[in-house]
Design a protein around this motif. Structure first.
Motif, PDB file in Angstrom:
ATOM      1  N   ALA A 242       0.841  -1.207   0.000  1.00 31.15           N
ATOM      2  CA  ALA A 242       0.000   0.000   0.000  1.00 31.15           C
ATOM      3  C   ALA A 242       0.868   1.247   0.000  1.00 31.15           C
ATOM      4  CB  ALA A 242      -0.941  -0.007   1.207  1.00 31.15           C
ATOM      5  N   ALA A 243       1.942   1.242   0.782  1.00 28.12           N
ATOM      6  CA  ALA A 243       2.860   2.392   0.812  1.00 28.12           C
ATOM      7  C   ALA A 243       3.504   2.586  -0.558  1.00 28.12           C
ATOM      8  CB  ALA A 243       3.923   2.192   1.889  1.00 28.12           C
ATOM      9  N   LEU A 244       3.898   1.496  -1.200  1.00 29.92           N
ATOM     10  CA  LEU A 244       4.503   1.564  -2.530  1.00 29.92           C
ATOM     11  C   LEU A 244       3.516   2.156  -3.542  1.00 29.92           C
ATOM     12  CD1 LEU A 244       6.886   0.855  -4.428  1.00 29.92           C
ATOM     13  CD2 LEU A 244       5.875  -1.436  -4.649  1.00 29.92           C
ATOM     14  N   LEU A 245       2.302   1.647  -3.557  1.00 33.82           N
ATOM     15  CA  LEU A 245       1.299   2.140  -4.506  1.00 33.82           C
ATOM     16  C   LEU A 245       0.939   3.604  -4.247  1.00 33.82           C
ATOM     17  CD1 LEU A 245      -1.052  -0.948  -4.784  1.00 33.82           C
ATOM     18  CD2 LEU A 245       0.451  -0.043  -6.555  1.00 33.82           C
ATOM     19  N   ASP A 246       0.869   3.991  -2.976  1.00 31.73           N
ATOM     20  CA  ASP A 246       0.545   5.387  -2.653  1.00 31.73           C
ATOM     21  C   ASP A 246       1.629   6.339  -3.159  1.00 31.73           C
ATOM     22  OD1 ASP A 246      -1.818   4.617  -1.479  1.00 31.73           O
ATOM     23  OD2 ASP A 246      -1.096   4.817   0.590  1.00 31.73           O
ATOM     24  N   VAL A 247       2.893   5.962  -2.981  1.00 28.77           N
ATOM     25  CA  VAL A 247       3.985   6.818  -3.455  1.00 28.77           C
ATOM     26  C   VAL A 247       3.977   6.898  -4.980  1.00 28.77           C
ATOM     27  CG1 VAL A 247       6.509   6.930  -3.686  1.00 28.77           C
ATOM     28  CG2 VAL A 247       5.461   6.693  -1.423  1.00 28.77           C
ATOM     29  N   VAL A 248       3.782   5.783  -5.645  1.00 33.86           N
ATOM     30  CA  VAL A 248       3.728   5.797  -7.117  1.00 33.86           C
ATOM     31  C   VAL A 248       2.572   6.674  -7.589  1.00 33.86           C
ATOM     32  CG1 VAL A 248       3.345   4.386  -9.180  1.00 33.86           C
ATOM     33  CG2 VAL A 248       4.885   3.576  -7.378  1.00 33.86           C
ATOM     34  N   THR A 249       1.441   6.567  -6.952  1.00 31.58           N
ATOM     35  CA  THR A 249       0.283   7.381  -7.322  1.00 31.58           C
ATOM     36  C   THR A 249       0.589   8.864  -7.148  1.00 31.58           C
ATOM     37  OG1 THR A 249      -1.227   5.592  -6.733  1.00 31.58           O
ATOM     38  CG2 THR A 249      -2.161   7.823  -6.849  1.00 31.58           C
TER      39      THR A 249
ATOM     40  N   THR B  73       4.376  13.282  -0.516  1.00 36.76           N
ATOM     41  CA  THR B  73       4.251  13.902   0.805  1.00 36.76           C
ATOM     42  C   THR B  73       5.230  13.264   1.785  1.00 36.76           C
ATOM     43  OG1 THR B  73       2.560  12.348   1.563  1.00 36.76           O
ATOM     44  CG2 THR B  73       1.787  14.368   0.439  1.00 36.76           C
ATOM     45  N   ASP B  74       5.569  13.991   2.814  1.00 33.18           N
ATOM     46  CA  ASP B  74       6.460  13.457   3.854  1.00 33.18           C
ATOM     47  C   ASP B  74       5.837  12.236   4.523  1.00 33.18           C
ATOM     48  OD1 ASP B  74       8.351  15.420   3.355  1.00 33.18           O
ATOM     49  OD2 ASP B  74       7.687  16.721   5.002  1.00 33.18           O
ATOM     50  N   GLU B  75       4.535  12.256   4.723  1.00 35.58           N
ATOM     51  CA  GLU B  75       3.845  11.136   5.361  1.00 35.58           C
ATOM     52  C   GLU B  75       3.967   9.864   4.505  1.00 35.58           C
ATOM     53  OE1 GLU B  75      -0.671   9.648   6.340  1.00 35.58           O
ATOM     54  OE2 GLU B  75      -0.308  11.805   6.260  1.00 35.58           O
ATOM     55  N   SER B  76       3.713   9.994   3.216  1.00 30.38           N
ATOM     56  CA  SER B  76       3.820   8.831   2.326  1.00 30.38           C
ATOM     57  C   SER B  76       5.251   8.334   2.238  1.00 30.38           C
ATOM     58  CB  SER B  76       3.298   9.184   0.927  1.00 30.38           C
ATOM     59  OG  SER B  76       1.930   9.465   0.968  1.00 30.38           O
ATOM     60  N   TRP B  77       6.194   9.261   2.184  1.00 33.35           N
ATOM     61  CA  TRP B  77       7.610   8.876   2.117  1.00 33.35           C
ATOM     62  C   TRP B  77       8.018   8.105   3.366  1.00 33.35           C
ATOM     63  CZ3 TRP B  77      10.833   8.572  -1.785  1.00 33.35           C
ATOM     64  CH2 TRP B  77      12.177   8.328  -1.516  1.00 33.35           C
ATOM     65  N   ALA B  78       7.597   8.585   4.529  1.00 30.94           N
ATOM     66  CA  ALA B  78       7.943   7.921   5.795  1.00 30.94           C
ATOM     67  C   ALA B  78       7.358   6.506   5.833  1.00 30.94           C
ATOM     68  CB  ALA B  78       7.445   8.744   6.974  1.00 30.94           C
ATOM     69  N   ARG B  79       6.134   6.344   5.352  1.00 27.51           N
ATOM     70  CA  ARG B  79       5.526   5.010   5.304  1.00 27.51           C
ATOM     71  C   ARG B  79       6.333   4.081   4.410  1.00 27.51           C
ATOM     72  NH1 ARG B  79       0.460   5.788   2.815  1.00 27.51           N
ATOM     73  NH2 ARG B  79       0.242   3.529   2.791  1.00 27.51           N
ATOM     74  N   LEU B  80       6.752   4.582   3.239  1.00 21.90           N
ATOM     75  CA  LEU B  80       7.535   3.767   2.316  1.00 21.90           C
ATOM     76  C   LEU B  80       8.918   3.456   2.884  1.00 21.90           C
ATOM     77  CD1 LEU B  80       7.368   2.500  -0.549  1.00 21.90           C
ATOM     78  CD2 LEU B  80       8.551   4.546  -1.373  1.00 21.90           C
ATOM     79  N   ALA B  81       9.537   4.451   3.501  1.00 25.76           N
ATOM     80  CA  ALA B  81      10.891   4.298   4.049  1.00 25.76           C
ATOM     81  C   ALA B  81      10.943   3.286   5.191  1.00 25.76           C
ATOM     82  CB  ALA B  81      11.430   5.649   4.505  1.00 25.76           C
ATOM     83  N   ALA B  82       9.812   2.979   5.785  1.00 29.62           N
ATOM     84  CA  ALA B  82       9.783   1.962   6.833  1.00 29.62           C
ATOM     85  C   ALA B  82      10.038   0.565   6.271  1.00 29.62           C
ATOM     86  CB  ALA B  82       8.435   2.004   7.558  1.00 29.62           C
ATOM     87  N   PHE B  83       9.886   0.410   4.954  1.00 29.27           N
ATOM     88  CA  PHE B  83      10.008  -0.909   4.331  1.00 29.27           C
ATOM     89  C   PHE B  83      11.198  -1.056   3.384  1.00 29.27           C
ATOM     90  CE2 PHE B  83       5.456  -0.250   5.175  1.00 29.27           C
ATOM     91  CZ  PHE B  83       5.236  -1.325   6.032  1.00 29.27           C
ATOM     92  N   TYR B  84      11.779   0.051   2.939  1.00 30.11           N
ATOM     93  CA  TYR B  84      12.832  -0.016   1.926  1.00 30.11           C
ATOM     94  C   TYR B  84      14.062   0.756   2.380  1.00 30.11           C
ATOM     95  CZ  TYR B  84       9.213  -1.694  -1.249  1.00 30.11           C
ATOM     96  OH  TYR B  84       8.223  -2.421  -1.836  1.00 30.11           O
ATOM     97  N   ASP B  85      15.242   0.248   1.974  1.00 25.18           N
ATOM     98  CA  ASP B  85      16.481   0.980   2.246  1.00 25.18           C
ATOM     99  C   ASP B  85      16.619   2.132   1.250  1.00 25.18           C
ATOM    100  OD1 ASP B  85      17.421  -0.143  -0.173  1.00 25.18           O
ATOM    101  OD2 ASP B  85      18.638  -1.648   0.837  1.00 25.18           O
ATOM    102  N   GLU B  86      17.618   2.963   1.446  1.00 26.20           N
ATOM    103  CA  GLU B  86      17.767   4.164   0.614  1.00 26.20           C
ATOM    104  C   GLU B  86      17.998   3.829  -0.858  1.00 26.20           C
ATOM    105  OE1 GLU B  86      20.679   6.548   2.704  1.00 26.20           O
ATOM    106  OE2 GLU B  86      19.065   7.497   3.867  1.00 26.20           O
ATOM    107  N   ARG B  87      18.760   2.783  -1.128  1.00 26.29           N
ATOM    108  CA  ARG B  87      18.986   2.389  -2.528  1.00 26.29           C
ATOM    109  C   ARG B  87      17.655   2.101  -3.222  1.00 26.29           C
ATOM    110  NH1 ARG B  87      22.082  -2.945  -4.976  1.00 26.29           N
ATOM    111  NH2 ARG B  87      21.517  -2.513  -7.124  1.00 26.29           N
ATOM    112  N   ARG B  88      16.813   1.317  -2.567  1.00 26.69           N
ATOM    113  CA  ARG B  88      15.534   0.947  -3.161  1.00 26.69           C
ATOM    114  C   ARG B  88      14.565   2.123  -3.216  1.00 26.69           C
ATOM    115  NH1 ARG B  88      18.099  -3.222  -1.284  1.00 26.69           N
ATOM    116  NH2 ARG B  88      18.009  -5.189  -2.400  1.00 26.69           N
ATOM    117  N   LEU B  89      14.632   3.017  -2.253  1.00 25.21           N
ATOM    118  CA  LEU B  89      13.791   4.212  -2.295  1.00 25.21           C
ATOM    119  C   LEU B  89      14.110   5.052  -3.537  1.00 25.21           C
ATOM    120  CD1 LEU B  89      13.906   5.241   1.467  1.00 25.21           C
ATOM    121  CD2 LEU B  89      11.870   4.455   0.207  1.00 25.21           C
ATOM    122  N   VAL B  90      15.399   5.249  -3.774  1.00 25.11           N
ATOM    123  CA  VAL B  90      15.807   6.006  -4.973  1.00 25.11           C
ATOM    124  C   VAL B  90      15.346   5.265  -6.220  1.00 25.11           C
ATOM    125  CG1 VAL B  90      17.789   6.827  -6.322  1.00 25.11           C
ATOM    126  CG2 VAL B  90      17.757   7.127  -3.827  1.00 25.11           C
TER     127      VAL B  90
END
Length: 174
Positions: A115-122, A131-148
């Protein structure tokens, strides 16, 4: 829409791009792969783009099913029939089920990570920002390499959808 730039042949693409386009066509079981035989007209730029895109998918750090989830969501949001057609097939080979495709389209029914992944893509596609909120949710699951990589993958396919639309690249008959 008729193509604004028609797919090229050997003379327009050159031998390397023509060979790549032929391999692509064979892989999708079509006479031509219109994306490659159109973008291939850019000569060396095509090879550079293909290398960049390939490093995101299939050779990126994300799991294939995650990469395909991102790409299919972008294609759906952009209404890109061309991208969606190709990546429904590729996504199925990567393990995405019909139920998962439906969830990608409507954005619901996922675990917190997906859900965090889909929200960020959307947000990336719709707002060109996250948004910072969506980014924080995504960052809870992925390392920086994968976030980029998620950002680069989504924006690459968003840009590709734009190119497909503007150039009038048509789906192949298979």
């Amino acid at each position: 829409m008729t193509p604004r730039v028609t797919p090229g042949g050997l003379r327009q693409l050159g031998p390397i791009n023509y060979a790549i386009a032929r391999i692509g066509a064979k892989a999708i079981r079509a006479d031509d792969m219109h994306l490659f035989s159109t973008l291939g007209r850019t000569k060396r730029l095509f090879v550079g783009w293909l290398g960049y895109s390939g490093m995101l998918m299939p050779f990126g750090a994300l799991k294939r099913s995650e990469s395909e989830t991102v790409i299919v969501r972008v294609a759906h949001l952009r209404g890109s029939t061309y991208e969606l057609g190709h990546h429904r097939r590729i996504g199925a080979r990567a393990g995405l089920t019909d139920t998962q495709f439906e969830r990608i389209f409507d954005g619901s029914g996922w675990d917190d990570r997906s859900a965090a992944l889909l929200d960020v893509v959307t947000e990336l596609v719709d707002e060109k920002a996250v948004t910072d909120e969506s980014w924080a949710r995504l960052a809870a699951f992925y390392d920086e390499r994968r976030l980029v990589e998620i950002v680069m993958l989504a924006t690459n396919y968003d840009g590709l959808a734009t190119a497909i639309d503007v150039l009038g690249i048509q789906p192949e008959r298979q």
